[in-house]
Enzyme design. Structure first.
Site, short mmCIF file in Angstrom:
data_model
loop_
_atom_site.label_atom_id
_atom_site.label_comp_id
_atom_site.label_asym_id
_atom_site.label_seq_id
_atom_site.Cartn_x
_atom_site.Cartn_y
_atom_site.Cartn_z
N GLN A 32 27.44 -1.40 4.08
CA GLN A 32 27.77 -1.44 5.51
C GLN A 32 27.77 -2.90 6.00
O GLN A 32 27.23 -3.79 5.33
CB GLN A 32 26.72 -0.66 6.30
CG GLN A 32 25.29 -1.08 6.02
CD GLN A 32 24.30 0.07 6.14
OE1 GLN A 32 24.55 1.10 6.79
NE2 GLN A 32 23.13 -0.09 5.52
N ASP A 36 15.33 9.06 9.21
CA ASP A 36 15.63 8.07 10.24
C ASP A 36 16.87 7.31 9.77
O ASP A 36 16.81 6.15 9.35
CB ASP A 36 14.44 7.10 10.41
CG ASP A 36 14.80 5.95 11.34
OD1 ASP A 36 14.25 4.82 11.14
OD2 ASP A 36 15.64 6.16 12.24
N SER A 37 17.98 8.02 9.78
CA SER A 37 19.19 7.42 9.21
C SER A 37 20.13 6.98 10.33
O SER A 37 19.93 7.30 11.50
CB SER A 37 19.92 8.46 8.34
OG SER A 37 20.55 9.42 9.19
N ASP A 52 24.07 7.27 11.88
CA ASP A 52 24.79 8.50 12.24
C ASP A 52 25.52 9.10 11.05
O ASP A 52 25.75 8.41 10.05
CB ASP A 52 25.77 8.17 13.38
CG ASP A 52 25.01 7.92 14.67
OD1 ASP A 52 24.73 6.75 14.98
OD2 ASP A 52 24.64 8.90 15.32
N1 SAM Z 1 16.92 4.29 14.37
C1 SAM Z 1 18.27 4.27 13.90
C2 SAM Z 1 19.09 5.39 14.49
O1 SAM Z 1 18.54 6.27 15.12
O2 SAM Z 1 20.30 5.34 14.37
C3 SAM Z 1 18.27 4.28 12.41
C4 SAM Z 1 17.74 3.01 11.89
S1 SAM Z 1 17.63 2.75 10.20
C5 SAM Z 1 18.07 1.10 10.16
C6 SAM Z 1 18.99 3.62 9.48
C7 SAM Z 1 18.97 3.37 7.99
O3 SAM Z 1 19.47 4.49 7.26
C8 SAM Z 1 19.85 2.18 7.55
O4 SAM Z 1 19.02 1.14 7.10
C9 SAM Z 1 20.74 2.75 6.44
O5 SAM Z 1 20.94 1.83 5.38
C10 SAM Z 1 19.92 3.95 6.01
N2 SAM Z 1 20.69 4.98 5.29
C11 SAM Z 1 21.92 5.47 5.59
N3 SAM Z 1 22.28 6.40 4.69
C12 SAM Z 1 21.25 6.52 3.81
C13 SAM Z 1 21.02 7.34 2.66
N4 SAM Z 1 21.95 8.22 2.23
N5 SAM Z 1 19.85 7.21 1.99
C14 SAM Z 1 18.91 6.32 2.42
N6 SAM Z 1 19.06 5.50 3.50
C15 SAM Z 1 20.23 5.62 4.19
#
Ligand code: SAM
Length: 288
Positions: A32, A156-157, A159
């Protein structure tokens, strides 16, 4: 002097705009586009693929709610799994409990690296806590491999677009169910703005309802997650959170001596009250 503004690109016809002091990070990782901006109103802001993830000024609301509603609904959480959460906010809150281990499974190591440097106000020292197990992997893989049972699992991913899409699938929820502890096992996940992302919560709710005996939702207003209320889903093998008396939540909160700025036991209870239009949406009834 020319003003610099950032405009979020999550929605086609409504925007969040933030006046920018300085761009601290602008980097394309394997997964990303990662940006960290220093803004006038919200301090440092983490942005992934043009979407605001968390900000120094309002992160406490989201991270406290997504952590403490599941954690305090469980009588004694010991092993916790966080999927995503690369900014360290959920990890920080989960480590306020006498847990044995918190596993954090983040797909993009660069988010953790940049968060440690620029977002220390959010992650603090959580990544170095001896109880924290930081794993760089797709959360789907970790859950499928089923490494032991967890009392609480929090997603906590970002969208459900890009790498996080798989974390909203029925297959993933089935694997989550299998690695949750048999007695209480609690799952929670952010499910977007029920006003602007109308299908997200109902879709997740209905998929979880096919797997878990208890499924409900809770809400908070997070200023930089535009659209008013922001939603979270709560699913459990053995706990109906609405049946836990306020006095019990207050007792657990006091016993743990938790320090929080948004969350408190009365907020806990009220957060599970579903507005009518949302209850009708998750129950699949017609609504406006
Ligand atoms: N608080 C934020 C929200 O509500 O949108 C989320 C914050 S956190 C930074 C989101 C994280 O999810 C990102 O660092 C992203 O890299 C991670 N992420 C996305 N898809 C993922 C997956 N399949 N497995 C693990 N982490 C993932």
């Amino acid at each position: 002097m020319k003003e610099t503004w950032f405009y979020e690109t999550l929605f086609p016809s409504v925007r969040l705009g933030l006046k920018v002091k300085e761009t601290l990070v602008s980097n394309k990782s394997q997964y990303q586009k990662i940006s960290i901006l220093d803004t006038y109103q919200f301090g440092k802001v983490l942005i992934l693929d043009g979407v605001v993830q968390t900000t120094e000024r309002d992160e406490f609301i989201y991270h406290e709610m997504l952590t403490h509603l599941p954690m305090l609904s469980h009588p004694h959480p010991e092993r916790v799994l966080v999927i995503g959460g690369g900014d360290g906010g959920i990890l920080r809150e989960a480590l306020k409990y006498p847990v044995k281990q918190v596993f954090l499974v983040e797909i993009d190591k660069k988010v953790i690296e940049f968060s440690k440097i620029y977002l220390s106000a959010i992650c603090r020292n959580s990544f170095n806590d001896r109880r924290a197990n930081i794993i760089i992997d797709d959360g789907v893989n970790f859950v499928k491999e089923g490494k032991g049972k967890f009392d609480v699992i929090i997603v906590d991913s970002s969208d459900p677009i890009g790498p996080a899409k798989v974390l909203f699938s029925s297959k993933f929820y089935g694997d989550v169910f299998n690695i949750l502890s048999h007695d209480y096992g609690i799952f929670a996940q952010q499910t977007g703005s029920p006003f602007l992302q109308r299908e997200e919560l109902p879709h997740v709710y209905r998929r979880l309802k096919k797997i878990f005996p208890f499924v409900t939702a809770f809400f908070a207003a997070v200023p930089t997650y535009i659209g008013g209320l922001f939603s979270f889903v709560f699913a459990s093998k053995g706990i109906n959170p609405m049946k836990i008396r306020l006095s019990e939540i207050e007792k657990r909160y006091r016993k743990l001596k938790l320090k929080t700025r948004y969350y408190n036991p009365r907020i806990h209870h009220s957060a599970f009250a579903l507005p009518t239009y949302i209850r009708e949406a998750v129950e699949g009834k017609r609504n406006g």
